[in-house]
Design a protein around this motif. Structure first.
Motif, short mmCIF file in Angstrom:
data_model
loop_
_atom_site.label_atom_id
_atom_site.label_comp_id
_atom_site.label_asym_id
_atom_site.label_seq_id
_atom_site.Cartn_x
_atom_site.Cartn_y
_atom_site.Cartn_z
N ALA A 109 -26.02 81.01 46.26
CA ALA A 109 -26.62 82.20 45.65
C ALA A 109 -25.55 82.98 44.89
O ALA A 109 -24.38 82.98 45.28
CB ALA A 109 -27.24 83.07 46.73
N PHE A 110 -25.95 83.62 43.80
CA PHE A 110 -25.00 84.40 43.02
C PHE A 110 -25.71 85.58 42.38
O PHE A 110 -26.94 85.60 42.27
CB PHE A 110 -24.31 83.54 41.95
N THR A 111 -24.92 86.56 41.97
CA THR A 111 -25.44 87.70 41.21
C THR A 111 -24.68 87.75 39.90
O THR A 111 -23.54 87.28 39.80
CB THR A 111 -25.27 89.03 41.97
N LYS A 112 -25.32 88.32 38.88
CA LYS A 112 -24.69 88.46 37.57
C LYS A 112 -24.30 89.90 37.32
O LYS A 112 -24.92 90.83 37.84
CB LYS A 112 -25.64 88.00 36.47
N GLY A 113 -23.26 90.08 36.52
CA GLY A 113 -22.81 91.39 36.14
C GLY A 113 -22.02 91.33 34.84
O GLY A 113 -21.82 90.25 34.27
N LYS B 126 -19.04 88.92 30.82
CA LYS B 126 -20.10 88.59 31.77
C LYS B 126 -19.53 87.72 32.89
O LYS B 126 -18.70 86.86 32.66
CB LYS B 126 -21.21 87.81 31.05
N ILE C 145 -20.35 86.03 37.16
CA ILE C 145 -21.18 85.85 38.34
C ILE C 145 -20.29 86.10 39.55
O ILE C 145 -19.08 85.89 39.51
CB ILE C 145 -21.82 84.44 38.42
N GLU C 146 -20.90 86.60 40.60
CA GLU C 146 -20.21 86.79 41.88
C GLU C 146 -20.93 85.97 42.93
O GLU C 146 -22.16 85.91 42.95
CB GLU C 146 -20.20 88.26 42.29
N PHE C 147 -20.15 85.35 43.81
CA PHE C 147 -20.73 84.51 44.85
C PHE C 147 -19.74 84.36 45.99
O PHE C 147 -18.56 84.69 45.86
CB PHE C 147 -21.12 83.13 44.29
N LYS D 243 -14.90 85.81 48.42
CA LYS D 243 -15.74 86.52 47.45
C LYS D 243 -15.16 86.25 46.06
O LYS D 243 -14.09 86.72 45.71
CB LYS D 243 -15.75 88.02 47.72
N LYS E 279 -15.36 86.02 41.80
CA LYS E 279 -15.91 86.53 40.55
C LYS E 279 -15.46 85.57 39.45
O LYS E 279 -14.26 85.38 39.26
CB LYS E 279 -15.42 87.95 40.26
#
Length: 194
Positions: A170-174, A180, A182-184, A142, A144
């Motif tokens: 695939a990734f998510t932003k936060g 800033k 991304i997590e993947f 995991k 970041k």
């Protein structure tokens, strides 16, 4: 690769994680001799140590990978200090033993994150005694990654799997107090992922 590479010891520095570290930094190595032999001393005429079939195959993969991605590895990219964290694993930006070495660069419209596996092994690139441990392969990391330029897509490539071909991730932003990100998930890390 650690076990196969132990066959030639002196001067042959470090395994695939060593090759990954050099190629990720935009460098190159002189280590292959004639035929299926490998250089094992600082002085090149002696290339009389034959690689195992597994080592030969892995060396071919890593050099094919370095050529296939040469524009991403050595076309004027610059190192960045983008922060990277990996849940449940110690990381290092300096290549410390028993950690995942995170190395970040950017250029030509890309941001690159290199993960070099030093888990369960050391950062001594020479193996004169042929005792260097193979890095511990890990799965489902995991990650970041704090980015400096906008991220619209994410790809993973490694000489250790799929013939070095890229795969979409695939990734998510936060955003948090560090900036800033991304997590993947990285499916696996054997020696070197990019």
């Amino acid at each position: 690769l650690g076990q196969g590479r132990q066959l030639y010891g002196a001067g042959a520095a470090g395994g695939a994680e060593g090759d990954g570290a050099v190629f990720a930094a935009g460098g190159n190595r002189v280590e292959l001799g004639n035929g299926n032999n490998i250089l094992h001393e600082e002085y090149y005429p002696h290339d009389g140590v034959t690689m195992t079939n597994d080592l030969s195959s892995r060396m071919r993969n890593i050099y094919d990978f370095a050529v296939a991605y040469e524009n991403i590895l050595r076309d004027g990219q610059t190192a960045t200090d983008n922060k990277v964290s990996i849940s449940d694993y110690a990381t290092s930006t300096e290549g410390e033993s028993d950690k995942i070495w995170t190395y970040t660069k950017k250029g030509n419209g890309y941001q690159m994150l290199h993960l070099i596996n030093l888990l369960g092994t050391d950062n001594k690139w020479r193996d004169e005694d042929r005792t260097k441990a193979t890095p511990t392969k890990v799965e489902n990391l995991k990650v970041k990654y704090y980015y400096s330029d906008e991220v619209n897509s994410l790809y993973l490539a490694s000489p250790d799997k799929n013939g070095g071909m890229t795969e979409s991730v695939a990734f998510t932003k936060g955003e948090d107090s560090d900036g800033k990100y991304i997590e993947f998930a990285v499916p696996s890390l054997e020696y070197w992922d990019m």
